[in-house]
Design a protein around this motif. Structure first.
Motif, PDB file in Angstrom:
ATOM      1  N   PHE A 239       0.828  -1.203   0.000  1.00 47.42           N
ATOM      2  CA  PHE A 239       0.000   0.000   0.000  1.00 47.42           C
ATOM      3  C   PHE A 239       0.864   1.255   0.000  1.00 47.42           C
ATOM      4  CE2 PHE A 239      -1.771   3.414   2.635  1.00 47.42           C
ATOM      5  CZ  PHE A 239      -2.872   3.771   1.870  1.00 47.42           C
ATOM      6  N   TYR A 240       1.829   1.322   0.912  1.00 49.61           N
ATOM      7  CA  TYR A 240       2.663   2.519   1.035  1.00 49.61           C
ATOM      8  C   TYR A 240       3.566   2.681  -0.196  1.00 49.61           C
ATOM      9  CZ  TYR A 240       0.954   1.859   5.752  1.00 49.61           C
ATOM     10  OH  TYR A 240       0.134   1.668   6.833  1.00 49.61           O
ATOM     11  N   TYR A 241       4.010   1.576  -0.736  1.00 49.70           N
ATOM     12  CA  TYR A 241       4.807   1.610  -1.966  1.00 49.70           C
ATOM     13  C   TYR A 241       4.010   2.255  -3.105  1.00 49.70           C
ATOM     14  CZ  TYR A 241       6.582  -0.332  -6.373  1.00 49.70           C
ATOM     15  OH  TYR A 241       7.004  -0.493  -7.664  1.00 49.70           O
ATOM     16  N   HIS A 242       2.749   1.862  -3.239  1.00 45.89           N
ATOM     17  CA  HIS A 242       1.926   2.449  -4.302  1.00 45.89           C
ATOM     18  C   HIS A 242       1.648   3.927  -4.036  1.00 45.89           C
ATOM     19  CE1 HIS A 242       1.558  -1.244  -6.426  1.00 45.89           C
ATOM     20  NE2 HIS A 242       0.855  -1.851  -5.510  1.00 45.89           N
ATOM     21  N   CYS A 243       1.477   4.311  -2.771  1.00 44.12           N
ATOM     22  CA  CYS A 243       1.320   5.734  -2.451  1.00 44.12           C
ATOM     23  C   CYS A 243       2.583   6.509  -2.814  1.00 44.12           C
ATOM     24  CB  CYS A 243       0.994   5.920  -0.971  1.00 44.12           C
ATOM     25  SG  CYS A 243      -0.677   5.413  -0.503  1.00 44.12           S
ATOM     26  N   ASP A 244       3.740   5.912  -2.558  1.00 44.70           N
ATOM     27  CA  ASP A 244       5.006   6.554  -2.917  1.00 44.70           C
ATOM     28  C   ASP A 244       5.103   6.795  -4.419  1.00 44.70           C
ATOM     29  OD1 ASP A 244       5.923   6.628  -0.324  1.00 44.70           O
ATOM     30  OD2 ASP A 244       7.242   4.900  -0.512  1.00 44.70           O
ATOM     31  N   ARG A 245       4.817   5.766  -5.200  1.00 41.61           N
ATOM     32  CA  ARG A 245       5.063   5.878  -6.643  1.00 41.61           C
ATOM     33  C   ARG A 245       3.938   6.608  -7.375  1.00 41.61           C
ATOM     34  NH1 ARG A 245       2.650   2.541 -10.174  1.00 41.61           N
ATOM     35  NH2 ARG A 245       1.247   0.940  -9.358  1.00 41.61           N
ATOM     36  N   LEU A 246       2.707   6.556  -6.829  1.00 43.12           N
ATOM     37  CA  LEU A 246       1.584   7.234  -7.475  1.00 43.12           C
ATOM     38  C   LEU A 246       1.420   8.677  -6.996  1.00 43.12           C
ATOM     39  CD1 LEU A 246      -1.044   4.341  -7.396  1.00 43.12           C
ATOM     40  CD2 LEU A 246       0.254   5.149  -9.384  1.00 43.12           C
ATOM     41  N   GLY A 247       1.976   8.998  -5.837  1.00 42.46           N
ATOM     42  CA  GLY A 247       1.883  10.343  -5.308  1.00 42.46           C
ATOM     43  C   GLY A 247       0.682  10.563  -4.421  1.00 42.46           C
ATOM     44  N   MET A 248       0.690   9.986  -3.227  1.00 38.86           N
ATOM     45  CA  MET A 248      -0.407  10.159  -2.279  1.00 38.86           C
ATOM     46  C   MET A 248       0.181  10.233  -0.873  1.00 38.86           C
ATOM     47  SD  MET A 248      -3.600  10.608  -1.736  1.00 38.86           S
ATOM     48  CE  MET A 248      -4.169  10.327  -3.417  1.00 38.86           C
ATOM     49  N   ILE A 249      -0.041  11.358  -0.195  1.00 35.92           N
ATOM     50  CA  ILE A 249       0.441  11.535   1.168  1.00 35.92           C
ATOM     51  C   ILE A 249      -0.401  10.687   2.123  1.00 35.92           C
ATOM     52  CG2 ILE A 249       0.541  13.222   3.064  1.00 35.92           C
ATOM     53  CD1 ILE A 249       1.403  15.277   0.918  1.00 35.92           C
ATOM     54  N   VAL A 250       0.241  10.176   3.182  1.00 38.23           N
ATOM     55  CA  VAL A 250      -0.448   9.339   4.173  1.00 38.23           C
ATOM     56  C   VAL A 250      -0.262   9.921   5.563  1.00 38.23           C
ATOM     57  CG1 VAL A 250      -0.548   7.057   5.262  1.00 38.23           C
ATOM     58  CG2 VAL A 250      -0.183   7.244   2.784  1.00 38.23           C
ATOM     59  N   TRP A 251      -1.373  10.080   6.283  1.00 40.12           N
ATOM     60  CA  TRP A 251      -1.331  10.273   7.730  1.00 40.12           C
ATOM     61  C   TRP A 251      -1.593   8.901   8.345  1.00 40.12           C
ATOM     62  CZ3 TRP A 251      -4.408  15.257   9.459  1.00 40.12           C
ATOM     63  CH2 TRP A 251      -3.863  16.386   8.818  1.00 40.12           C
ATOM     64  N   GLN A 252      -0.647   8.413   9.119  1.00 41.33           N
ATOM     65  CA  GLN A 252      -0.711   7.040   9.609  1.00 41.33           C
ATOM     66  C   GLN A 252      -1.166   6.968  11.056  1.00 41.33           C
ATOM     67  OE1 GLN A 252      -0.247   3.971   8.040  1.00 41.33           O
ATOM     68  NE2 GLN A 252      -1.002   3.224  10.017  1.00 41.33           N
TER      69      GLN A 252
END
Length: 626
Positions: free
Chosen positions: A382-395
């Motif tokens: 999940f976090y890998y796809h956020c990294d490469r697609l461009g999506m910030i995460v509040w965890q």
């Protein structure tokens, strides 16, 4: 109900993508697929009930079992496997992405250890237990859900009460990938990658591990770096704590950084030290341009591939002296959705890797730039796809503790608002944190979460507590987080029961019109939950009983009120310091029908063009006032 990804499930190819994209090796075997299982009241069994599809929990449709494990029962697993010729190097590690809630692991009848806690990965060096031909893994799992103070997120056995709808079907056992990894006798055990944006460099620390017959005997915690393993006592009789008995010690390592396949920088060093590598003329990472660099680390014969993005999160005053979030030294508004990570056929486990990708792309196409990952730790994919697609995460940290008093943690804050914000959270009985062992485990798992997810570029904030669910001593949790990670924000007490710490003045607002009178002096003002508008869609409902904070009959009516929310409550308050908003929520979940998408992700409820228009208006207003 089943999604389009669940309908295509292939039992011979289940979530077979490399499970740890932050540390990639060539030697990898997925153990996902068909295992044997049994549910009984006994801790050991000889006869199994049937087959289960791993890594789907027995409570899920895709597992093939479809039964809730009770607190007085044990879940047993058995997997027979062989090691292909040429796979084994010096050592073989057995990895579990996550197993809920307690499990004991055996390989060929030899006890490997016990893991406690349902959200973090763990592993064992099983080299010395393996044999030619067939090998057998067995697990014994117990899951008490809210009966024990472990982190449990939105899982709940108790289904009565109106607010029971905001909690979901409990699940147990293996729910993330299981896999084997072949490593050298001396190998890269862990990477810590820290971008230093202002100084144009990246700092990389490499921790060394030992495998096989020459392994380090770490008497206290075995090979589990998260500290939740109690290992078998098989060290030499005269061994002392942390003694090592490895005859081969490799101290030299090399690191290479690549930009789209072209070597950009390289440097040598030693394990356990911070290695600073200069990166002149780097390209910044942002949701608008998610640029990533590749890393290759060599320690002896062991080679690991990873990646990182160059970005900086901090807090500064804008042009008018108001505290704002900054990304890469520019004011930035976090426009996000609450994402709980549930699927109708598989609960917390995605039915496929493409399900992760679809969720991220869906909200990105609507103009959002942030996901608040709600009281759940996802798999690394999940976090890998956020990294490469461009999506910030509040965890979020998954919540734990006892069975909550919902009048205290939900009704009272919503009725009385700011009158209850400053209740102190050291009343352990009131906040259902009486268990000293449970509080100790919370800190251990909080450390584990931050260490596990540290390298992911997308993560901008840590959220240790949500709405008083098992909250305690939030100030101490913030101090711990700051020691572990100085590069990200902290939302100390999300919603209410504010203890005055962290980087955010956090508001949850569902029932009143939001009015921010003036900026905060020492923290950034955020609307960390809002909306929750219910809109049931015929033929896409999981349950006849439905729940939401406000009800609308059609997508047009829902969109009208969504636009109203943004105009009157979010955009209108930006001038007074509002710097982030998180809408509840990404998708319907079971009885909750307040998603932007239906539970099966088949229907988008909002009018896409109108949603994009209002989000662009938000960004324009933020740019104007900052």
């Amino acid at each position: 109900m089943i999604s389009k990804w669940g309908k295509k499930t292939d039992i011979n190819n289940v979530l077979s993508e490399y499970p740890r994209p932050s540390m990639v090796r060539d030697g990898y075997i997925s153990l996902n697929g068909v295992w044997e299982y049994a549910i009984s009241r006994r801790e050991r069994v000889d006869i199994y009930d049937g087959e289960i599809l791993v890594p789907f929990s027995p409570e899920t449709y895709l597992s093939g079992v479809k039964r809730i494990l009770q607190p007085y029962e044990y879940l047993h697993y058995k997997k027979v496997f062989t090691i292909p010729e040429g796979f084994k190097k010096s050592g073989i590690l057995l990895h579990f992405g996550a197993v809920d809630q307690e499990c004991r692991v055996y390989v060929n009848g030899v006890y490997e250890g016990v893991h406690k806690g349902g959200y973090l990965p763990f592993s064992f060096d099983i080299t010395n237990e393996l044999k030619d031909g067939e090998n057998i893994i067995t697990l014994t799992v117990a899951d008490r859900t809210e009966k024990l103070p472990y982190a449990r997120g939105k899982q709940r056995l108790k289904t009565t009460g109106r607010l029971a709808s905001i909690f979901y079907t409990p699940q147990s056992g293996i729910w993330q990938s299981v896999w084997l990894e072949s490593v050298e006798s001396v190998y890269v055990r862990e990477l810590k990658i820290t971008p230093d944006y202002d100084n144009k460099k990246v700092v990389i620390r490499v921790e060394r591990g030992f495998a096989g017959k020459k392994a380090v005997f770490h008497v206290e915690n075995g090979f589990n770096i998260y500290g939740n393993i109690q290992v078998k006592n098989e060290h030499p009789k005269n061994a002392k704590k942390h003694d090592t008995y490895n005859t081969e010690v490799i101290d030299e390592l090399s690191i290479e950084i690549y930009d789209k396949g072209i070597k950009k920088a390289s440097k040598g060093g030693k394990p356990g030290e911070d290695i600073e590598i200069d990166l002149e003329d780097f390209k910044p990472w942002s949701p608008e341009n998610p640029y990533l660099y590749d890393v290759s680390v060599r320690l002896g014969d062991d080679i690991v591939r990873s990646y990182f993005g160059m970005r900086k999160f901090d807090i500064q005053n804008d042009g008018k002296g108001i505290l704002r979030f900054f990304l890469n030294n520019k004011p930035y508004f976090f426009n996000g959705v609450l994402d709980q990570g549930y699927w109708p056929e598989s609960l917390m486990t995605p039915p496929s890797d493409n399900a992760f990708i679809s969720d991220i792309q869906s909200i990105k196409s609507l103009g959002y730039n942030t996901i608040r990952k709600h009281v759940k730790i996802e798999s690394e994919r999940f976090y890998y796809h956020c990294d490469r697609l461009g999506m910030i995460v509040w965890q979020d940290m998954p919540n734990g503790g006892g069975d909550y008093n919902m009048y205290f943690v939900s009704y009272m804050p919503n009725i009385f608002g700011n009158l209850v914000r400053n209740i102190k959270d050291n009343f352990y009985t009131l906040f259902k944190r009486r268990s000293r062992a449970g509080r100790k485990l919370y800190y251990k798992e909080l450390k584990g979460m931050i260490r596990h997810l540290y390298n992911f570029t997308c993560i901008a904030a840590w959220v240790p507590f949500n709405e008083g669910w098992g909250q305690f001593d939030a100030g101490k949790a913030c101090e711990l987080i700051k020691k572990l990670d100085k590069t990200r924000f902290i939302n100390e007490a999300c919603g209410w029961f504010d203890q005055g710490g962290g980087d955010m003045y956090s508001i949850h607002n569902y029932f009143r019109k939001l009015l921010i009178k003036k900026p905060q002096k020492d923290r950034v003002t955020v609307l960390s939950e809002c909306g929750g508008y219910a809109c049931p869609v015929k033929d896409h409902l999981f349950d006849e009983e439905i729940y939401g904070y406000r009800y609308y009959e059609s997508g047009a009516e829902l969109t009208d009120n969504y636009i109203r929310l943004f105009k009157e409550e979010i955009i209108a308050n930006i001038k007074n310091g509002l710097s982030a908003a998180v809408y509840t929520q990404l998708n319907d979940i079971q009885k909750e029908v307040n998603g932007i998408l239906t539970y099966d992700r088949e229907k988008l409820k909002l009018d896409k063009e109108r949603a994009l228009e209002i989000h662009n208006a938000l960004y324009e207003e933020f740019s104007r006032v900052t």
